[in-house]
Design an enzyme around this catalytic site. Structure first.
Site, PDB file in Angstrom:
ATOM      1  N   ASP A  36       0.813  -1.218   0.000  1.00  0.00           N
ATOM      2  CA  ASP A  36       0.000   0.000   0.000  1.00  0.00           C
ATOM      3  C   ASP A  36       0.852   1.276   0.000  1.00  0.00           C
ATOM      4  O   ASP A  36       0.665   2.167   0.853  1.00  0.00           O
ATOM      5  CB  ASP A  36      -0.900   0.032   1.260  1.00  0.00           C
ATOM      6  N   GLU A 208     -11.450  -0.414  -1.772  1.00  0.00           N
ATOM      7  CA  GLU A 208     -10.334   0.185  -1.032  1.00  0.00           C
ATOM      8  C   GLU A 208      -9.425   0.991  -1.948  1.00  0.00           C
ATOM      9  O   GLU A 208      -9.624   1.060  -3.155  1.00  0.00           O
ATOM     10  CB  GLU A 208      -9.523  -0.949  -0.402  1.00  0.00           C
TER      11      GLU A 208
HETATM   12  O1  FUB Z   1      -3.092  -3.704   3.317  1.00  0.00           O
HETATM   13  C1  FUB Z   1      -4.389  -4.025   3.774  1.00  0.00           C
HETATM   14  C2  FUB Z   1      -5.373  -3.667   2.724  1.00  0.00           C
HETATM   15  O2  FUB Z   1      -5.118  -4.406   1.551  1.00  0.00           O
HETATM   16  C3  FUB Z   1      -5.294  -2.231   2.285  1.00  0.00           C
HETATM   17  O3  FUB Z   1      -5.834  -1.347   3.191  1.00  0.00           O
HETATM   18  C4  FUB Z   1      -5.964  -2.344   0.987  1.00  0.00           C
HETATM   19  O4  FUB Z   1      -5.865  -1.246   0.166  1.00  0.00           O
HETATM   20  C5  FUB Z   1      -5.331  -3.591   0.421  1.00  0.00           C
HETATM   21  O5  FUB Z   1      -4.111  -3.353  -0.191  1.00  0.00           O
END
Ligand code: FUB
Length: 447
Positions: A36, A208
């Site tokens: 991320d 996300e």
């Molecule tokens: O790293 C945990 C989660 O997985 C992140 O918050 C998302 O964007 C995905 O990459």
């Protein structure tokens, strides 16, 4: 207060102890898992604020899931030599965070009025409160960061992204199914109004990772989206950060091996870059990921050209460094393969090797900077059959500048050979098998 002062002293000490343990090529961080990545340009350098994946241990995190306890920050001036500044925020040191949750997911960081604001999602220890977006504040992009004692009021979701418009207005965007946006007050710690849902995005497969930026008056909202099986990176555009947005294209296709992709986009020294992640160092478990960078380009009309992920990544590699040719730009179709240096899965951070086992098989690593008067080449190699390697410049049939005999043996050795005259400057480096049927190479370096 006393505790905080002690914490600051320890963090300052850690900052002093920061070390180079990262690489020019993809993945760029090899002393730990990282995911991320939010990249930001601060004080003329690139800072990367990633999540920090760790393997679950008994009682620490949920096996088979994301496990994150803290955040590191990394910086580089040339995108080639990266410094790990150590831990900046930990679940164990934020008042409101549940220190048994291991859920410090995707963060962001923004500069405003002389301070750096680090935003992170986490689970709250207070019963009935699911989680929130925390902020930690620092005078420097690498810390020490002082966490606020409470999460931002009135906002939920994960993966906070901060966008500051040309007029100075800051926004916070979060994800929870779709995306929502809220204006931030000038203190960067409170929102002005209730978050508003952003419109124009796919109704399914959106969970996300929003990242907004502006270029030539176009607001780009970039995000991961599951169109098929795993996340691909897409973008939508608008003439207003509050939307509505219009889905416009794909930035990076889905990859089968890693379900998530999470990214950020920056312009640094007049080049655009895409920071994203992949599970390079953990091919069998896609929740231990690694940060990568590749260059990103726009079409004349402002649309984004698709980025193909690469091993080579970005930046120019100094010929006197250990050049990891397994992070190649090109290789022969037959006879050249890449494998981890060690079959031991606990030694993944040792990296990879190139295996040459076909006649004239070759590998090409682009953009190596050769100073004048380098006299010899060192190659760390091992061979089951004995063999000869040729080192060439520029292209596969380019000039041969060295030839190395690798003796048969089970051990890895650094083999030296003189280098003939070459023109100082940037060259592509080619290593080719000329005799023998098995030679393995860890790295190549010039002196
Ligand atoms: O790293 C945990 C989660 O997985 C992140 O918050 C998302 O964007 C995905 O990459």
């Amino acid at each position: 207060m006393k505790n905080f002062k002690f914490f600051v002293i320890i963090l300052n000490f850690m900052v002093l102890l920061s070390f180079d343990s990262t690489f020019a090529q993809n993945p760029i961080i090899r002393n730990q898992f990282s995911a991320d990545p939010t990249a930001r340009v601060f004080e003329g350098k690139v800072y990367v604020y990633p999540s920090h994946d760790i393997p679950a241990r008994p009682g620490k995190g949920r096996a088979g899931w994301f496990v994150m306890e803290d955040y590191h920050v990394f910086s580089s001036e040339n995108l080639t030599d990266w410094t790990d500044h150590g831990v900046i925020v930990s679940q164990n040191k934020v008042d409101w965070v549940d220190s048994t949750s291991y859920s410090m997911w995707a963060p962001d960081c923004m500069y405003r009025n002389g301070k750096y604001y680090f935003y992170f999602p986490a689970s709250a220890k207070q019963k009935g409160m699911r989680g929130g977006i925390g902020v930690a504040v620092s005078d420097k992009p690498y810390g020490p960061f002082k966490p606020e004692s409470k999460p931002i009021a009135g906002i939920g979701g994960i993966d906070p992204n901060i966008f500051v418009d040309k007029d100075g207005q800051a926004y916070i965007i979060t994800a929870m199914g779709g995306f929502s946006i809220a204006k931030l007050k000038d203190n960067m710690l409170e929102i002005v109004d209730k978050p508003k849902a952003l419109e124009g995005f796919p109704s399914k497969g959106l969970r996300e990772g929003p990242f907004m930026f502006e270029r030539n008056g176009i607001y780009y909202m970039t995000y991961p989206h599951v169109q098929n099986k795993t996340e691909q990176l897409e973008y939508a555009v608008s003439n207003n950060p509050m939307g509505p947005f219009k889905v416009t294209g794909v930035i990076m296709d889905e990859r089968q091996e890693c379900w998530t992709n999470h990214h950020s986009i920056i312009n640094y020294k007049n080049q655009w870059y895409l920071f994203y992640h992949y599970n390079d160092l953990s091919p069998l478990f896609d929740k231990n990921r690694s940060v990568r960078i590749d260059s990103l380009f726009f079409n004349e009309d402002g649309t984004i050209k698709k980025v193909t992920q690469s091993f080579r990544g970005v930046g120019i590699t100094d010929a006197t460094k250990e050049i990891q040719i397994d992070r190649y730009s090109l290789k022969s179709d037959k006879g050249t393969s890449i494998a981890f240096l060690s079959a031991d899965t606990t030694k993944r951070f040792d990296g990879w090797k190139t295996i040459f086992d076909g006649a004239n098989s070759w590998i090409q690593y682009n953009s190596v900077s050769f100073k004048d008067k380098l006299k010899s080449v060192n190659v760390r190699a091992q061979s089951n059959t004995g063999g000869t390697l040729q080192v060439r410049l520029d292209k596969v049939d380019g000039p041969v500048i060295s030839s190395l005999k690798i003796l048969k043996g089970k051990d890895w050795n650094v083999v030296h050979a003189p280098v003939s005259k070459y023109k100082a400057g940037n060259h592509n480096l080619i290593v080719q098998l000329k005799s023998g049927s098995n030679v393995e190479v860890d790295w190549v370096s010039f002196k």
